[in-house]
Design a protein around this motif. Structure first.
Motif, mmCIF file in Angstrom:
data_model
loop_
_atom_site.group_PDB
_atom_site.id
_atom_site.type_symbol
_atom_site.label_atom_id
_atom_site.label_comp_id
_atom_site.label_asym_id
_atom_site.label_seq_id
_atom_site.Cartn_x
_atom_site.Cartn_y
_atom_site.Cartn_z
ATOM 1 N N LEU A 174 12.525 31.453 66.348
ATOM 2 C CA LEU A 174 12.802 30.454 65.316
ATOM 3 C C LEU A 174 12.513 31.027 63.939
ATOM 4 O O LEU A 174 11.604 31.849 63.779
ATOM 5 C CB LEU A 174 11.909 29.222 65.511
ATOM 6 N N VAL A 175 13.240 30.550 62.946
ATOM 7 C CA VAL A 175 12.921 30.824 61.550
ATOM 8 C C VAL A 175 12.503 29.508 60.935
ATOM 9 O O VAL A 175 13.281 28.530 60.930
ATOM 10 C CB VAL A 175 14.114 31.435 60.794
ATOM 11 N N ILE A 176 11.276 29.449 60.420
ATOM 12 C CA ILE A 176 10.726 28.209 59.865
ATOM 13 C C ILE A 176 10.026 28.504 58.554
ATOM 14 O O ILE A 176 9.818 29.667 58.172
ATOM 15 C CB ILE A 176 9.716 27.546 60.838
ATOM 16 N N ASP A 177 9.636 27.441 57.866
ATOM 17 C CA ASP A 177 8.867 27.588 56.627
ATOM 18 C C ASP A 177 7.507 28.218 56.952
ATOM 19 O O ASP A 177 6.886 27.867 57.966
ATOM 20 C CB ASP A 177 8.679 26.221 55.975
ATOM 21 N N GLU A 178 7.040 29.151 56.096
ATOM 22 C CA GLU A 178 5.812 29.888 56.399
ATOM 23 C C GLU A 178 4.561 29.012 56.363
ATOM 24 O O GLU A 178 3.502 29.426 56.840
ATOM 25 C CB GLU A 178 5.635 31.054 55.426
ATOM 26 N N ASP A 226 5.272 36.892 69.127
ATOM 27 C CA ASP A 226 5.737 37.723 68.022
ATOM 28 C C ASP A 226 5.800 36.900 66.736
ATOM 29 O O ASP A 226 6.192 35.718 66.765
ATOM 30 C CB ASP A 226 7.112 38.310 68.320
ATOM 31 N N LEU A 227 5.405 37.528 65.645
ATOM 32 C CA LEU A 227 5.492 36.955 64.300
ATOM 33 C C LEU A 227 6.120 38.009 63.406
ATOM 34 O O LEU A 227 5.696 39.176 63.417
ATOM 35 C CB LEU A 227 4.090 36.592 63.778
ATOM 36 N N ALA A 278 14.200 35.277 54.846
ATOM 37 C CA ALA A 278 14.141 34.808 53.460
ATOM 38 C C ALA A 278 12.702 34.646 53.002
ATOM 39 O O ALA A 278 11.802 34.366 53.799
ATOM 40 C CB ALA A 278 14.897 33.488 53.330
ATOM 41 N N THR A 279 12.503 34.786 51.688
ATOM 42 C CA THR A 279 11.170 34.612 51.109
ATOM 43 C C THR A 279 10.679 33.192 51.360
ATOM 44 O O THR A 279 11.430 32.216 51.198
ATOM 45 C CB THR A 279 11.216 34.888 49.597
ATOM 46 N N GLY A 280 9.427 33.064 51.763
ATOM 47 C CA GLY A 280 8.843 31.756 52.033
ATOM 48 C C GLY A 280 9.053 31.287 53.456
ATOM 49 O O GLY A 280 8.673 30.163 53.800
ATOM 50 N N GLN A 281 9.660 32.146 54.303
ATOM 51 C CA GLN A 281 9.883 31.779 55.689
ATOM 52 C C GLN A 281 9.308 32.854 56.611
ATOM 53 O O GLN A 281 8.934 33.948 56.178
ATOM 54 C CB GLN A 281 11.385 31.599 55.957
ATOM 55 N N ASP A 284 12.345 18.133 63.533
ATOM 56 C CA ASP A 284 11.018 17.955 62.938
ATOM 57 C C ASP A 284 10.682 18.995 61.877
ATOM 58 O O ASP A 284 9.975 18.696 60.917
ATOM 59 C CB ASP A 284 9.944 18.013 64.042
ATOM 60 N N PHE A 285 11.168 20.219 62.057
ATOM 61 C CA PHE A 285 10.722 21.301 61.167
ATOM 62 C C PHE A 285 11.867 22.039 60.473
ATOM 63 O O PHE A 285 11.617 23.054 59.812
ATOM 64 C CB PHE A 285 9.890 22.325 61.978
#
Length: 796
Positions: free
Chosen positions: A714-718, A744-745, A752-755, A790-791
């Motif tokens: 998944l790609v989510i807000d950091e 994994d992280l 993208a920046t902030g994710q 949700d996210f």
């Protein structure tokens, strides 16, 4: 406390090896072991003689020395110390020696001149902080000999860990008395011998006790015409064996009697005492004086002073004054032998932050009846070593003599409680050998007068303990009939603490048990609201308060292990802490904490595995394992700006912070002389214990059917934590989802920046059949849909 094996034999005849002696003393309750008071590297230091010393041609502060290090070897050493000179005997570190701090001695060139070793200072040898110049040894030090043998006189040092209630054992005679009683030998206590002059002491000195509570007894003699000089070799060796340096014959004599009798004494330059009088009083507010260490001390009204007719000349029971110090030119001296109130000395030492060999003994309780013996013993020794005319008689100010306690011993009661039939005569003889005086005796009991050097004996049970110490616990028969009862299956804090220990040991940690009493300044306020609980009558300056955190004890254990060359350290402790609580009946709140730390490697290098250094995340992972084992859930963290720990996380349980996890700061590690990173966690266990007992425990069969694994990236807000994602996965996965975990992280150029990108492994399985692809897809799709909703998550 350090005692000398050879010195002890002056007072009691025994034929025991040092190891056997330690075993005997330990059985007596005086825990002892053969120990060197010096670091192992000192065994590599040799004694050298500077046979030539010339200025370095290319330096204005270096000298080129030719140093004889044995009969066949002369080494050139370049030295920068200002006090190096030809003819000196000095400690030398030769090639291959490694000094504290990792400094390895190698052949080098200094300003173009070869240097094949180092002439050492006290600081370089770890003996003190003195670094003004090299350490100069006595002219009798054997060239090529062992430096450690020089320090100890070839003796064996015995270290004794004393309990605070045994001030009498802080001396060679005290230890010898116990040993003599055990091995049925006679205590050979030296008899003072000296010649008196016609001049009476009371015409030479006056004593005024303005504070008889702080100083119940003060005695003195005057010796005129002494010659200050070096001590004989036997005296220097005796002092070196217990870690004391020789100063001069008079000061050494006082230190000898201190270590022999346990009674502190002090010598004044008689001619520097105004009016030739001694006044014992409390200090005035903001009064100042300079002590023997050349430091000016700000005093308060709690501190007891020894004064002459004009000024303070010593801080009673702690340290003498610079203005009355015995110097090389001193010819007349006044000897002080006194008994000071333990609480007064303890408070004074605590206020000043000053501890000495004298204060340690007065704080625990010196012997008021031993004042005159110690005075006479020192008088005879000074006259033997320095000559002089001893004044006639003693001035002894003792307005309210301290009466010794009287305790009755019932023989049958003693045997009944100890579980062994000890004959009455044996009981009486043991106590007599320990210095107790029989007042009256019958077939059933004996009344004893307790010597004042044993302030810990106040009741009959104390006599039972003394008898058992000497009789020997190993001589008490073991009851061969046991009653076995099943352990209750209920909940208890003890079971929970044992569960904690088992988990920590299973993860490779070693348990420590540190002292719960600490100094007043050893309260790190880890949780922010701790207030130290002070003891009304502390046993020593080092044990004045109850710990409010486990951190001081963990740091002490860490420093101890590092000093002993242990570099990969995993420690934990489960223990009680206390803090002031006005709402409690006892005005204190006690709670259980668990603390653990890591330093060094978590995995050592082998042919198969790489070396892995401990990091913050290794400790965090261990905390998570502990938490899951106890509660079944993952811990929740919140970043905090902590007053002590760096990179700190708060550990949450039911919305409250119950602990902290972080890195110890550099300033704390510097104080401990520790390099490297140290990661530390401490948790209060009350809420954790509640969660442990409330956790539902169930057992299920292993499924014989295959698992289906899916990876979810998944790609989510950091700002979104992985725990939030994990929770949704577990809720929406249904009954088929057996396990899910983050593996994994990633944050980088393609994100993208902030994710951030998170990858989870999902494991599906059922107990009764093989899952179909469609069933797994349905559960997987539910999870994905919920995460997007949700996210605002996107699949990679």
């Amino acid at each position: 406390m350090i005692i000398s094996y050879q010195w002890l034999r002056d007072y009691v005849d025994f034929d025991l090896t040092p190891a056997e002696l330690c075993e005997k003393l330990t059985n007596l309750g005086l825990e002892a072991y053969v120990a060197s008071q010096y670091e192992p590297f000192l065994n590599e230091i040799v004694i050298g003689e500077v046979i030539e010393c010339v200025p370095h041609p290319n330096s204005d502060h270096l000298s080129i020395c030719q140093v004889k290090v044995n009969a066949d070897s002369i080494q050139q050493i370049v030295c920068g110390a200002p006090n190096v000179a030809q003819g000196q005997r000095v400690p030398v570190a030769l090639q291959g020696t490694t000094l504290p701090g990792g400094l390895e001695i190698k052949p080098v060139k200094l300003r173009g001149e070869k240097s094949n070793g180092m002439i050492c200072s006290e600081r370089e040898l770890g003996l003190s902080e003195s670094h003004d110049g090299i350490l100069i040894l006595n002219d009798t030090a054997p060239v090529g000999g062992s430096f450690v043998d020089y320090l100890t006189g070839g003796d064996t040092a015995i270290e004794i860990d004393l309990t605070p209630n045994r001030p009498d054992a802080m001396s060679h005679i005290g230890v010898a008395r116990d040993l003599a009683a055990l091995i049925k030998q006679t205590l050979a206590k030296p008899k003072p011998e000296f010649r008196e002059s016609a001049e009476s002491t009371d015409s030479s000195a006056r004593i005024t006790l303005e504070d008889t509570h702080g100083c119940p007894r003060y005695a003195t003699r005057v010796i005129r015409g002494v010659t200050i000089g070096p001590s004989p070799k036997w005296l220097q060796e005796r002092l070196q064996a217990v870690g004391l340096r020789s100063i001069n014959n008079v000061v050494d004599a006082a230190n000898f009697v201190l270590m022999e009798t346990g009674h502190p004494l002090h010598t004044f330059d008689y001619d520097q005492l105004a009016g030739h009088e001694i006044i014992v009083r409390r200090a005035y507010k903001n009064e100042k004086m300079t002590t023997l260490d050349s430091k000016e001390r700000q005093l308060n009204e709690e501190i007891l002073l020894i004064c002459d007719g004009e000024k303070p000349v010593a801080i009673a029971g702690i340290m003498g004054g610079e203005n009355s110090e015995v110097m090389e030119q001193t010819t007349n001296i006044l000897i002080e032998s006194a008994y000071f109130d333990p609480v007064t000395i303890r408070r004074g030492a605590k206020f000043l932050g000053l501890s000495s060999e004298a204060s340690k003994r007065f704080e625990r309780g010196a012997d008021p009846s031993g004042v005159i013996y110690a005075l006479e013993r020192l008088t005879g020794l000074i006259q033997e070593l320095a000559g002089g005319q001893v004044s006639k008689g003693v001035v002894d100010a003792y307005p309210k003599p301290i009466s010794p306690a009287e305790v009755r011993l019932r023989y049958k009661r003693c045997s009944d409680l100890l579980g062994v039939d000890i004959p009455a005569e044996t009981q009486r003889q043991i106590l007599t050998d320990l210095g107790m005086e029989t007042l009256e005796s019958s077939d059933q009991e004996t009344a004893f007068r307790i010597p004042t050097f044993r302030p810990d004996i106040t009741r009959e049970a104390d006599l039972f303990e003394e008898i058992l110490r000497v009789y020997g616990q190993h001589n008490v028969p073991v009851n061969t009939h046991f009653r076995v009862t099943s352990q209750a299956l209920g909940k208890s804090s003890n079971k929970f603490r044992n569960a904690l220990r088992e988990i920590m040991v299973g993860m490779g940690y070693h348990e420590i048990m540190s002292v719960s009493l600490v100094m007043e300044n050893q309260h790190p306020r880890l949780f922010g609201d701790e207030k130290p609980v002070e003891l009304l009558n502390p046993s020593s300056r080092e044990m004045t308060t109850v710990r409010s955190s486990l951190l001081p004890g963990m740091e002490t254990a860490l420093a101890y292990n590092r000093r002993h060359r242990q570099n990969n350290i995993h420690l934990f402790e489960v223990g009680q802490v206390s803090t002031v609580d006005k709402n409690s009946d006892t005005s204190a709140r006690e709670s259980t904490h668990i603390a653990f730390l890591q330093q060094g490697l978590v995995q050592e290098k082998t042919w198969l595995t790489p070396e892995i250094e401990s990091t913050f995340y290794h400790l965090k992972g261990d905390l998570s394992k502990l938490w899951r084992s106890l509660t079944g859930d993952d811990p929740k963290f919140v970043t905090v700006d902590h007053a002590i720990l760096k990179h700190c996380y708060g550990i949450l349980l039911d919305g409250e912070i119950v602990g902290y996890l972080g890195e110890l700061p550099e300033n704390r590690l510097e104080n401990l002389d520790i390099s490297g990173n140290v990661f530390y966690a401490e948790i209060t266990t009350a809420a954790l214990e509640k969660a442990y007992w409330n956790r539902e425990k169930s057992f299920i069969l292993f499924s014989p059917y295959p698992v289906v694994e899916r990876d979810l990236s998944l790609v989510i807000d950091e700002t979104i934590s992985h725990a939030e994602i994990q929770k949704v996965i577990e809720e929406k996965g249904g009954n088929f989802l057996q396990e899910s975990y983050l593996y994994d992280l990633y944050q980088g150029n393609t994100i993208a920046t902030g994710q951030k990108s998170l990858t989870f492994r999902l494991v599906f399985q059922t107990l009764d059949r093989t899952l179909t692809e469609r069933e797994v897809d349905q559960a997987f799709d539910r999870i994905v849909w919920s995460l997007k909703t949700d996210f605002n998550a996107n699949l990679r």
